[in-house]
Scaffold this active site. Structure first.
Site, PDB file in Angstrom:
ATOM      1  N   ARG A  97      10.245  -0.731  -7.558  1.00 24.20           N
ATOM      2  CA  ARG A  97      10.579   0.929  -7.118  1.00 24.20           C
ATOM      3  C   ARG A  97      11.795   0.972  -6.996  1.00 24.20           C
ATOM      4  O   ARG A  97      11.723   2.502  -7.864  1.00 24.20           O
ATOM      5  CB  ARG A  97      10.655   0.635  -5.506  1.00 24.20           C
ATOM      6  CG  ARG A  97       9.568   1.598  -4.987  1.00 24.20           C
ATOM      7  CD  ARG A  97       9.406   1.932  -3.539  1.00 24.20           C
ATOM      8  NE  ARG A  97       8.263   0.651  -3.310  1.00 24.20           N
ATOM      9  CZ  ARG A  97       7.353  -0.082  -3.335  1.00 24.20           C
ATOM     10  NH1 ARG A  97       9.041  -0.746  -2.957  1.00 24.20           N
ATOM     11  NH2 ARG A  97       6.975  -0.702  -3.315  1.00 24.20           N
TER      12      ARG A  97
ATOM     13  N   ASP B 193       2.463   3.141  -6.166  1.00 20.79           N
ATOM     14  CA  ASP B 193       1.034   2.188  -5.892  1.00 20.79           C
ATOM     15  C   ASP B 193       1.767   0.762  -6.483  1.00 20.79           C
ATOM     16  O   ASP B 193       2.565   0.787  -7.644  1.00 20.79           O
ATOM     17  CB  ASP B 193      -0.430   2.291  -6.824  1.00 20.79           C
ATOM     18  CG  ASP B 193      -1.187   1.140  -6.162  1.00 20.79           C
ATOM     19  OD1 ASP B 193      -1.280   1.048  -5.313  1.00 20.79           O
ATOM     20  OD2 ASP B 193      -2.334   0.505  -6.790  1.00 20.79           O
TER      21      ASP B 193
ATOM     22  N   ALA C 116       5.098   1.900   6.007  1.00 25.78           N
ATOM     23  CA  ALA C 116       7.145   1.791   6.641  1.00 25.78           C
ATOM     24  C   ALA C 116       8.059   1.306   6.404  1.00 25.78           C
ATOM     25  O   ALA C 116       8.927   1.540   6.103  1.00 25.78           O
ATOM     26  CB  ALA C 116       7.054   1.787   8.751  1.00 25.78           C
TER      27      ALA C 116
ATOM     28  N   GLY D  42       6.413  -7.270   2.775  1.00 23.02           N
ATOM     29  CA  GLY D  42       5.231  -7.368   1.881  1.00 23.02           C
ATOM     30  C   GLY D  42       5.565  -9.266   1.483  1.00 23.02           C
ATOM     31  O   GLY D  42       5.539  -9.776   1.991  1.00 23.02           O
TER      32      GLY D  42
ATOM     33  N   THR E 202       2.334   7.718   1.548  1.00 24.75           N
ATOM     34  CA  THR E 202       2.101   6.327   1.890  1.00 24.75           C
ATOM     35  C   THR E 202       2.569   6.030   3.644  1.00 24.75           C
ATOM     36  O   THR E 202       3.489   7.260   4.362  1.00 24.75           O
ATOM     37  CB  THR E 202       3.186   5.385   1.577  1.00 24.75           C
ATOM     38  OG1 THR E 202       3.208   4.029   2.182  1.00 24.75           O
ATOM     39  CG2 THR E 202       4.613   5.406   1.980  1.00 24.75           C
ATOM     40  N   LYS E 203       1.427   5.296   4.211  1.00 29.86           N
ATOM     41  CA  LYS E 203       1.543   5.160   5.404  1.00 29.86           C
ATOM     42  C   LYS E 203       2.259   3.500   5.789  1.00 29.86           C
ATOM     43  O   LYS E 203       2.685   3.056   7.066  1.00 29.86           O
ATOM     44  CB  LYS E 203       0.226   5.066   6.416  1.00 29.86           C
ATOM     45  CG  LYS E 203      -0.627   6.403   5.833  1.00 29.86           C
ATOM     46  CD  LYS E 203      -1.664   6.450   6.707  1.00 29.86           C
ATOM     47  CE  LYS E 203      -2.566   7.863   6.786  1.00 29.86           C
ATOM     48  NZ  LYS E 203      -3.580   7.695   7.590  1.00 29.86           N
TER      49      LYS E 203
ATOM     50  N   ASP F 192      -9.083   6.444  -1.588  1.00 27.97           N
ATOM     51  CA  ASP F 192      -9.912   5.441  -1.582  1.00 27.97           C
ATOM     52  C   ASP F 192      -9.194   4.975  -3.036  1.00 27.97           C
ATOM     53  O   ASP F 192      -9.070   6.106  -3.295  1.00 27.97           O
ATOM     54  CB  ASP F 192     -10.947   5.211  -1.921  1.00 27.97           C
ATOM     55  CG  ASP F 192     -12.136   5.121  -0.305  1.00 27.97           C
ATOM     56  OD1 ASP F 192     -11.342   4.865   0.747  1.00 27.97           O
ATOM     57  OD2 ASP F 192     -13.037   6.201  -0.292  1.00 27.97           O
TER      58      ASP F 192
END
Length: 202
Positions: free
Chosen positions: A182, A70, A11, A154, A8-9, A41
């Site tokens: 999560r 995801d 933060a 988010g 993941t990017k 992608d």
């Protein structure tokens, strides 16, 4: 300390994974530590498919065990939207504020009692030479009429977490990690981590 790479990017996600894995004795690295790796992608039609795509692609490049997540928000009154498009719901720019504005606008005429929603998280563990392993977790809630709280990221400010009786963004990180989608997925993964990593990993 064993090393775990999270594909993941984001933060916010990176911070949550570190909070979850470090007490278990794992050092967490993310794609923020590997800026040369291009974005994968996300062409899947489910959270699981996208998590598997990301984990396997990054694992091929790094030749290491990689975990990808995801996740997103599924709202019943919107027939499951934003779903797998949660990060870019309001456009390709990935704006949390714009995404929340779009959801609140689409939900403005939906009455209390019909605003049910859930966060969903799929975790995929790609292991070189082995079959990819997946687990998932959910967190039930409702969509608020306005933003509340300043924690998280988010859609947290507009998501009322039923288990805690307040907005997700009103929860301290430790509280969120007790009930988040999560965290639920990670608990399922946790018991299998030693087996997944096997002997000789460092």
């Amino acid at each position: 300390m064993k090393e775990i790479i999270i594909a993941t990017k984001n933060a916010g996600k990176a911070k949550e994974f570190k909070q979850m894995f470090q007490p278990l004795g794992y050092e967490v690295k993310t794609l923020l530590d590997y800026p040369e790796i291009p974005d994968v992608d996300e062409t899947g039609t489910t959270f699981e498919e996208n998590a598997i795509l990301k984990a396997e692609e990054v694992s091929k490049v790094l030749k290491q065990i990689v975990i990808a997540d995801d996740s997103g928000l599924s709202i019943d009154a919107l027939e499951g939207r934003p779903g797998i498009f949660s990060a870019r719901y309001a456009g390709e720019e990935k704006s949390d504020e714009a995404n929340m504005d779009k959801v609140l606008n689409e939900m403005k005429d939906v009455p209390d009692g019909s605003r049910t929603a859930r966060f969903y998280c799929a975790l995929a563990v790609a292991i070189p030479g082995k079959e990819t392993y997946t687990v998932s977790g959910t967190c039930e809630g409702e969509i608020l009429h306005e933003r509340k709280g300043s924690y998280g990221f988010g859609y947290d400010p507009i998501f009322f977490a039923i288990d805690k009786g307040k907005a997700m963004a009103e929860l301290e990180p430790e509280e969120k990690s007790e009930i988040s989608h999560r965290a639920h997925a990670l608990r399922l993964l946790e018991k299998d981590l030693p087996t997944l990593f096997g002997e000789g990993q460092s």
